[in-house]
Design an enzyme around this catalytic site. Sequence first.
Site, short mmCIF file in Angstrom:
data_model
loop_
_atom_site.label_atom_id
_atom_site.label_comp_id
_atom_site.label_asym_id
_atom_site.label_seq_id
_atom_site.Cartn_x
_atom_site.Cartn_y
_atom_site.Cartn_z
N ASP A 438 36.42 37.62 30.56
CA ASP A 438 37.03 38.23 31.74
C ASP A 438 38.32 38.94 31.31
O ASP A 438 38.79 38.76 30.18
CB ASP A 438 37.34 37.07 32.72
N GLU A 441 40.43 44.23 30.45
CA GLU A 441 40.67 45.68 30.73
C GLU A 441 41.74 46.26 29.82
O GLU A 441 41.62 47.44 29.52
CB GLU A 441 41.04 45.86 32.21
N ASP A 519 34.63 41.82 40.67
CA ASP A 519 34.98 41.17 41.94
C ASP A 519 34.55 42.00 43.14
O ASP A 519 35.35 42.61 43.83
CB ASP A 519 36.48 40.88 41.98
O1 MIG Z 1 42.02 37.38 38.26
O2 MIG Z 1 38.58 33.55 36.38
O3 MIG Z 1 36.03 38.71 37.84
O4 MIG Z 1 34.59 36.35 38.08
O5 MIG Z 1 36.06 34.01 38.74
C1 MIG Z 1 40.81 36.80 38.62
C2 MIG Z 1 38.76 33.79 37.74
C3 MIG Z 1 40.14 36.26 37.38
C4 MIG Z 1 38.09 37.48 37.82
C5 MIG Z 1 36.61 37.47 37.55
C6 MIG Z 1 35.98 36.36 38.33
C7 MIG Z 1 36.60 35.05 37.95
C8 MIG Z 1 38.12 35.10 38.17
N1 MIG Z 1 38.69 36.22 37.43
#
Ligand code: MIG
Length: 874
Positions: A438, A441, A519
């Site tokens: 995750d 970016e 998300d």
């Molecule tokens: O800032 O890890 O897209 O799937 O559950 C949020 C927590 C961080 C974003 C991900 C999401 C995940 C969540 N993450």
Amino acid sequence: MGRRTLLKSTAALFGVGGVLASASRPARADHYDSKIHYEPQLDNENLAQLSVQSHKILGDGVKLDFGDHDGYVRLFADDFARVSVTEPGQAEYESPGVANGLDEWDAPTFGAESTSERIVLETESITVDISKDPFGVKFLDADGNVVNEDYLDKGTSGYEGDKPYVYKKTDENEAFYGFGEQPDMGFNQRGEKLENWNTDQYGYGPDSDYVYSSVPFFVGLKDTGAYGIFFDDPYHSVFHMADESDDYYYFLADGGQLTYYFAYGPEVSTVLDRYTDLTGKIDLPPKWGIGLHQSKWEYTAQEIVDTAETYREKEIPLDAMHFDIDYMGGEYNAFTWDPDYYDALQTLNADLPELHSVAVNDPGVGKTTEVNGEPYETYLEGTENDYWVKDADGDTFTAEVWPPEAVWPDFSREEVRSWYASQHDALFDAGIDGVKNDMGEPAVFQKNEKYDWTMPHDNIHGVGEDTIRHEAYHNLYGLDYARAAYEAFEQYKPEKRPFLLNRNLFAGGQRYAAIWTGDNVSSWEHLRLSIPMMLNLSVSGMPFVGCDIGGFVNRPSPELFARWMQAGAFNPYCRNHTDSHRKDELNGPRNQHPWTFGEEVEAISKQYIELRYRLLPYLYNAFKTASETGKPVQQPLMFQFQDDEQTVDIDDQFMFGDDMLVAPVLEKGATTREVYLPEDEQWADFWTDAVHEGGQTITVDAPLDRVPLFVKMDSIIPMREIQQYTGEKPLTMLTLDTYLDEEVSYSFYEDDGETRAHENGAYNVTEFTVSTNPGGVVTFEREHEEQNYDDSELSSYLLKLNRSEAPQKVQAAAAKYTAVDDAETVTETSETYTHSEEQNAVLVHIPADEDNAVRLFFNGQGRGPQGQGKGRGH
Ligand code: MIG
């Protein structure tokens, strides 16, 4: 939903005092109202005017001399070329998105001719016609039709300041697809502007300019067929697809080199094959990776165990539970464990050893020397080795993300990737099987001068002579993050196939990871949007794609959840995932499980999850094909039916594999749905067996428990019995769900489903052919094409000939099969058959070692299956 509505709803989510009070670290909302939108633009007064002064024919194309620039047109294959414009003497650029660069290709045979006006390169499939002054490139097919050409009314392609760009002519009927991850309601992107800048966009919507991943590649489709263009530039890129004028489209980037690849079809499939020859194909996933995954942010440790157990109690198939960042030790410290979650994983591994687990990982490493009273090795080692990304002054860049103070591994460096990969023993040793990356970016909780919610654009990657600014590398960070994690599987699980899921990728990322669309929101609009979004990713070389089923932000209504589960059962990657319950007391229940919304929704969810598991042989075979040719698993209709103009804009239906058409219900309250059936085919309704001619839109019943589903006539859908998880039972009997008109063949691939042994040939391929013959005889034949997987337990085939009356006899050579009364007996007894009134089908149990053709004799009038001119459309 526009950005404005979104703001309102997120404000509602976060604005309520105390809602987040119990969170260990409250989620922050201030990035959702991003005000900064930098977008590179061209100054039309300042476009290039390149002209070729001299040229030199090369072994694979031509080098052009523009005086102030060099140019190259290279032929990678007879239908695949690259055009580059460089600084004088500069090498042509290949991004890390390219898996097989120039050196991996053999130049095709080509002829070269030049006059004072043009240079013409000609291969067997295409002609590249280069005009010298002004410089312009035109691609023609073997019949001399122009497939693609530069638009020269504004100048030539080249650089405007530092910005590389190309203008191209647009045809009247030209459609455009791909562009990676674009949150648009439509599939055809003609008339749109598309941008690529990887951004953490919680609760994005159709008006968001960009989201998590970047793939500067598209497919153009027009009368002459399809072509593809890959603009291999990781800088922030913008594609104007005939949005300013119907006459042209153009693309540009904020910096980097002008390099693009041109792939000629004319089939869309050929374009994708070429593009993925260049950027890589997916690995064949482990079977458990394509079963159902369940996830939620901020499950308690106990809830993870309870949820998995509830799936088993309710006999709803499930292959994996996800551990979201809550499992991490300290304040979200990557590669450490909170003891409760560690224990939960041990409980799961002991009680449900077959269930797989996936850990969410974040690249931001907490700047802390101790976690759980132990030295935090990841931070300490990375610091000692100076592995972190630097700010503009060359100091370690430190900022807030989930840890209050974090530093970021510089994945651009090979040694950093390998070191980072080595950290994964903390996950794998604990019993984790797969990883979800995750926040790559990279997401950073801060605003900057040029872009929000990421690093400053002037941060520095690399060391010594070899440094680049963040803005040049930004869109590659997630790709290299995936690359590092992929290496972790090679280091620690070399025998197993990796399961890696990434939110942030660049072109080529498919060779390391599956992708999900971040998300999204529990709304009808988002259910609708998920389809073109996934289809365009599929057309961008990323077939292993999914969205959060049920929606991430907020909670769905029972109806929405049922509809989403029905549609999502056909997502290549199938995961139910949702946001923390702590954000949405106002919006619905704590969880988003199949059983959260009452008995009816639970039964519907179960039905469709079971259908996916029954279709596992078919789905797995579609993945096998994707891994070989780049063919999408979830295909837009135009993929197979590009000559049918009606399919060009269809963005609410898709093919699941080659033979099943899915038309999910995407509207609240709907109980019927219009379905377009592509022309020149006949389509059998999966539920009723009714056959419809293609080339028409029909309205079908779609009560809450039904997703309209059609099978192309002359198809075999290989299926199996339901399992509670993909490896529960060996495949002993393969059902061949057959929709016969004249003749159909299917090559069935089988391997162990989890190791890399298939890469060394440990697989079987069996071809089945079912055909109608004169005199009312239907013949079944099977041929072993490859037989190197010794552990196969496949011992029989259940031929299910749909839409058929009862045969008079069934026999293999002289051996007669026994007619029995019911389907159950057929399933249990070799060399038997029955006709089921209820299923309107003949069922024949054929032993796998039957070498003779099996013949079904009907009444001698050429009737048999109701596909031969009679009995259609009941
Ligand atoms: O800032 O890890 O897209 O799937 O559950 C949020 C927590 C961080 C974003 C991900 C999401 C995940 C969540 N993450």
